[in-house]
Design an enzyme around this catalytic site. Sequence first.
Site, mmCIF file in Angstrom:
data_model
loop_
_atom_site.group_PDB
_atom_site.id
_atom_site.type_symbol
_atom_site.label_atom_id
_atom_site.label_comp_id
_atom_site.label_asym_id
_atom_site.label_seq_id
_atom_site.Cartn_x
_atom_site.Cartn_y
_atom_site.Cartn_z
ATOM 1 N N TYR A 146 0.850 -1.204 0.000
ATOM 2 C CA TYR A 146 0.000 0.000 0.000
ATOM 3 C C TYR A 146 0.880 1.247 0.000
ATOM 4 C CZ TYR A 146 -2.923 3.721 2.036
ATOM 5 O OH TYR A 146 -3.571 4.914 2.282
ATOM 6 N N ARG A 214 -1.402 8.902 17.486
ATOM 7 C CA ARG A 214 -1.753 9.249 16.109
ATOM 8 C C ARG A 214 -2.088 10.734 16.047
ATOM 9 N NH1 ARG A 214 0.189 4.966 15.619
ATOM 10 N NH2 ARG A 214 -0.463 3.204 14.307
ATOM 11 N N ARG A 273 -0.553 -5.184 16.838
ATOM 12 C CA ARG A 273 -0.560 -5.725 15.472
ATOM 13 C C ARG A 273 0.860 -5.748 14.919
ATOM 14 N NH1 ARG A 273 -5.321 -2.109 12.711
ATOM 15 N NH2 ARG A 273 -7.110 -3.451 13.154
HETATM 16 P P1 NAD Z 1 -12.652 4.928 1.193
HETATM 17 O O1 NAD Z 1 -12.386 3.464 1.099
HETATM 18 O O2 NAD Z 1 -13.912 5.410 1.804
HETATM 19 O O3 NAD Z 1 -12.511 5.619 -0.253
HETATM 20 C C1 NAD Z 1 -11.869 4.985 -1.335
HETATM 21 C C2 NAD Z 1 -12.852 5.014 -2.505
HETATM 22 O O4 NAD Z 1 -12.201 4.501 -3.664
HETATM 23 C C3 NAD Z 1 -14.093 4.158 -2.243
HETATM 24 O O5 NAD Z 1 -15.246 4.876 -2.595
HETATM 25 C C4 NAD Z 1 -13.883 2.946 -3.158
HETATM 26 O O6 NAD Z 1 -15.102 2.375 -3.595
HETATM 27 C C5 NAD Z 1 -13.073 3.563 -4.297
HETATM 28 N N1 NAD Z 1 -12.237 2.609 -5.024
HETATM 29 C C6 NAD Z 1 -11.375 1.705 -4.500
HETATM 30 N N2 NAD Z 1 -10.781 1.003 -5.473
HETATM 31 C C7 NAD Z 1 -11.275 1.482 -6.665
HETATM 32 C C8 NAD Z 1 -11.073 1.151 -8.034
HETATM 33 N N3 NAD Z 1 -10.238 0.178 -8.396
HETATM 34 N N4 NAD Z 1 -11.769 1.842 -8.981
HETATM 35 C C9 NAD Z 1 -12.626 2.828 -8.624
HETATM 36 N N5 NAD Z 1 -12.873 3.188 -7.342
HETATM 37 C C10 NAD Z 1 -12.199 2.506 -6.377
HETATM 38 O O7 NAD Z 1 -11.404 5.522 1.973
HETATM 39 P P2 NAD Z 1 -11.032 7.035 2.329
HETATM 40 O O8 NAD Z 1 -10.594 7.026 3.748
HETATM 41 O O9 NAD Z 1 -12.077 7.979 1.866
HETATM 42 O O10 NAD Z 1 -9.683 7.229 1.445
HETATM 43 C C11 NAD Z 1 -9.642 8.099 0.338
HETATM 44 C C12 NAD Z 1 -8.182 8.197 -0.076
HETATM 45 O O11 NAD Z 1 -7.404 8.758 0.993
HETATM 46 C C13 NAD Z 1 -7.537 6.831 -0.384
HETATM 47 O O12 NAD Z 1 -6.646 7.008 -1.488
HETATM 48 C C14 NAD Z 1 -6.724 6.517 0.873
HETATM 49 O O13 NAD Z 1 -5.591 5.690 0.593
HETATM 50 C C15 NAD Z 1 -6.293 7.907 1.282
HETATM 51 N N6 NAD Z 1 -5.932 7.997 2.716
HETATM 52 C C16 NAD Z 1 -6.921 7.962 3.667
HETATM 53 C C17 NAD Z 1 -6.546 8.058 5.025
HETATM 54 C C18 NAD Z 1 -7.595 8.072 6.122
HETATM 55 O O14 NAD Z 1 -7.213 8.278 7.290
HETATM 56 N N7 NAD Z 1 -8.876 7.884 5.807
HETATM 57 C C19 NAD Z 1 -5.194 8.155 5.392
HETATM 58 C C20 NAD Z 1 -4.232 8.170 4.379
HETATM 59 C C21 NAD Z 1 -4.608 8.117 3.040
HETATM 60 C C1 UD2 Z 2 -3.432 4.433 8.915
HETATM 61 C C2 UD2 Z 2 -4.245 4.026 7.712
HETATM 62 C C3 UD2 Z 2 -3.457 3.132 6.833
HETATM 63 C C4 UD2 Z 2 -2.127 3.765 6.486
HETATM 64 C C5 UD2 Z 2 -1.404 4.138 7.788
HETATM 65 C C6 UD2 Z 2 -0.151 4.915 7.471
HETATM 66 C C7 UD2 Z 2 -6.627 3.896 7.999
HETATM 67 C C8 UD2 Z 2 -7.785 3.080 8.485
HETATM 68 N N1 UD2 Z 2 -5.418 3.313 8.190
HETATM 69 O O1 UD2 Z 2 -3.118 3.251 9.680
HETATM 70 O O2 UD2 Z 2 -4.222 2.958 5.621
HETATM 71 O O3 UD2 Z 2 -2.381 4.927 5.692
HETATM 72 O O4 UD2 Z 2 -2.225 5.015 8.533
HETATM 73 O O5 UD2 Z 2 0.502 5.198 8.683
HETATM 74 O O6 UD2 Z 2 -6.766 4.972 7.469
HETATM 75 N N2 UD2 Z 2 -6.337 -0.046 16.685
HETATM 76 C C9 UD2 Z 2 -6.778 -0.668 17.847
HETATM 77 N N3 UD2 Z 2 -8.014 -1.248 17.855
HETATM 78 C C10 UD2 Z 2 -8.819 -1.238 16.747
HETATM 79 C C11 UD2 Z 2 -8.352 -0.603 15.564
HETATM 80 C C12 UD2 Z 2 -7.106 -0.005 15.557
HETATM 81 O O7 UD2 Z 2 -6.070 -0.697 18.854
HETATM 82 O O8 UD2 Z 2 -9.937 -1.785 16.812
HETATM 83 C C13 UD2 Z 2 -5.030 0.607 16.701
HETATM 84 C C14 UD2 Z 2 -4.086 0.144 15.611
HETATM 85 O O9 UD2 Z 2 -3.392 -1.042 16.012
HETATM 86 C C15 UD2 Z 2 -3.160 1.341 15.507
HETATM 87 C C16 UD2 Z 2 -4.072 2.533 15.800
HETATM 88 O O10 UD2 Z 2 -5.226 1.993 16.456
HETATM 89 O O11 UD2 Z 2 -2.166 1.269 16.500
HETATM 90 C C17 UD2 Z 2 -4.541 3.260 14.559
HETATM 91 O O12 UD2 Z 2 -5.047 2.279 13.643
HETATM 92 P P1 UD2 Z 2 -5.691 2.749 12.222
HETATM 93 O O13 UD2 Z 2 -5.871 1.537 11.401
HETATM 94 O O14 UD2 Z 2 -6.859 3.645 12.452
HETATM 95 O O15 UD2 Z 2 -4.604 3.706 11.575
HETATM 96 P P2 UD2 Z 2 -3.074 3.442 11.269
HETATM 97 O O16 UD2 Z 2 -2.393 4.717 11.604
HETATM 98 O O17 UD2 Z 2 -2.549 2.229 11.904
#
Ligand code: NAD
Ligand code: UD2
Length: 313
Positions: A146, A214, A273
């Site tokens: 990822y 975080r 984890r």
């Molecule tokens: P999300 O899963 O709600 O959004 C991702 C969207 O992309 C979904 O609507 C899903 O259906 C769509 N998607 C996935 N694969 C696809 C494909 N092959 N073709 C078309 N659509 C596809 O997650 P989010 O939290 O809204 O994340 C949005 C973006 O932000 C992602 O790129 C994610 O990696 C990034 N991001 C999110 C976080 C966070 O804390 N939420 C942190 C770091 C990065």
């Molecule tokens: C976030 C993103 C991941 C990646 C990473 C980069 C999400 C959901 N995850 O992972 O995609 O971008 O950042 O650093 O956006 N935890 C618990 N109990 C639970 C769930 C989580 O203890 O039921 C802990 C987990 O082990 C971690 C912390 O909470 O220590 C945060 O977990 P997370 O998945 O929300 O986010 P992170 O930062 O691990």
Amino acid sequence: MNKGVIFITGGAGFIGSHLTDILLKRGYSVRVFDNLSTGKRSNLPLENPRVHLIEGNIADAVAVAQAMNGCKAVVHLAAVASVQASVDDPISTHQSNFVGTLNVCEAMLQLKISRILFASSAAVYGGNGEEKAIGEDTPKSPLTPYASDKLASEHYIDFYRRQHAFESAIFRFFNIFGPRQDPASPYSGVISIFADRARNNLPITVFGDGEQTRDFVYVDDLVQILVQALEAPTVDSYPINVGMNHSTTLNQLIAALREITKCSPAVIYAPARAGDIRHSLADNKKLATHYDIKNKTSLKSGLEKLLAHSSVH
Ligand code: NAD
Ligand code: UD2
């Protein structure tokens, strides 16, 4: 007056649907391209004539180019956001998380669209385990497929900036939370899971001692930044951390949720984890230099807004 059509890949998802809402309020039309793998139709105001959802896979180059035709800018959010999924099946997630980015860039080139906003992740830094704030120049150490796909996507977008004059804004999101973040998966955002459990007075499972930290960002603050990057005359092409430079432990998060919900969910401490990052804190000086978050949302206020929603996600 319509300000033009913004193309949002992944726009039916958690972050994308909030961005859609604010763009509509600001007079844009929005074209969402999404395969609904985790996104939901119900996240979008599809009754609004200025929203158009095209179901499709960003791994399909032809579908992406056809859907993007006529748009003025692109916000590329579509990805398989589950780190675990990329560990379990790197070839499949690579199609979405890297080939998808290449398809978006090639379609923009064909259609002469130059502005792109890209959702990268703090994952590109890996996990040095230190408590100090992470700056954008920190050596990258992607630990998972990822993270590697996100970093590779950054590099390719920068190639299109240098070679084809793309106006690219790359954002490294830290931990974003808010309504519509689905708690259904064990790998959903920790706040979506903990808030869902707390409000239902169900046991919360902490992986580790709960002292991991975080940098949490409320989704409304993030989308303000994305809108500014869309509307800015020029954008800074170097990646920018999106974090609040505020460190919260999971134990502090649980205490805040107990106070807000007046519930006392049991807490189970399970082993940490594998590969979990101990500390994650954004140095956000570059963000503060280029963008202005009006009325920043504190963690407590964000949690209150989240819990006030009919369903947490
Ligand atoms: P999300 O899963 O709600 O959004 C991702 C969207 O992309 C979904 O609507 C899903 O259906 C769509 N998607 C996935 N694969 C696809 C494909 N092959 N073709 C078309 N659509 C596809 O997650 P989010 O939290 O809204 O994340 C949005 C973006 O932000 C992602 O790129 C994610 O990696 C990034 N991001 C999110 C976080 C966070 O804390 N939420 C942190 C770091 C990065
Ligand atoms: C976030 C993103 C991941 C990646 C990473 C980069 C999400 C959901 N995850 O992972 O995609 O971008 O950042 O650093 O956006 N935890 C618990 N109990 C639970 C769930 C989580 O203890 O039921 C802990 C987990 O082990 C971690 C912390 O909470 O220590 C945060 O977990 P997370 O998945 O929300 O986010 P992170 O930062 O691990």
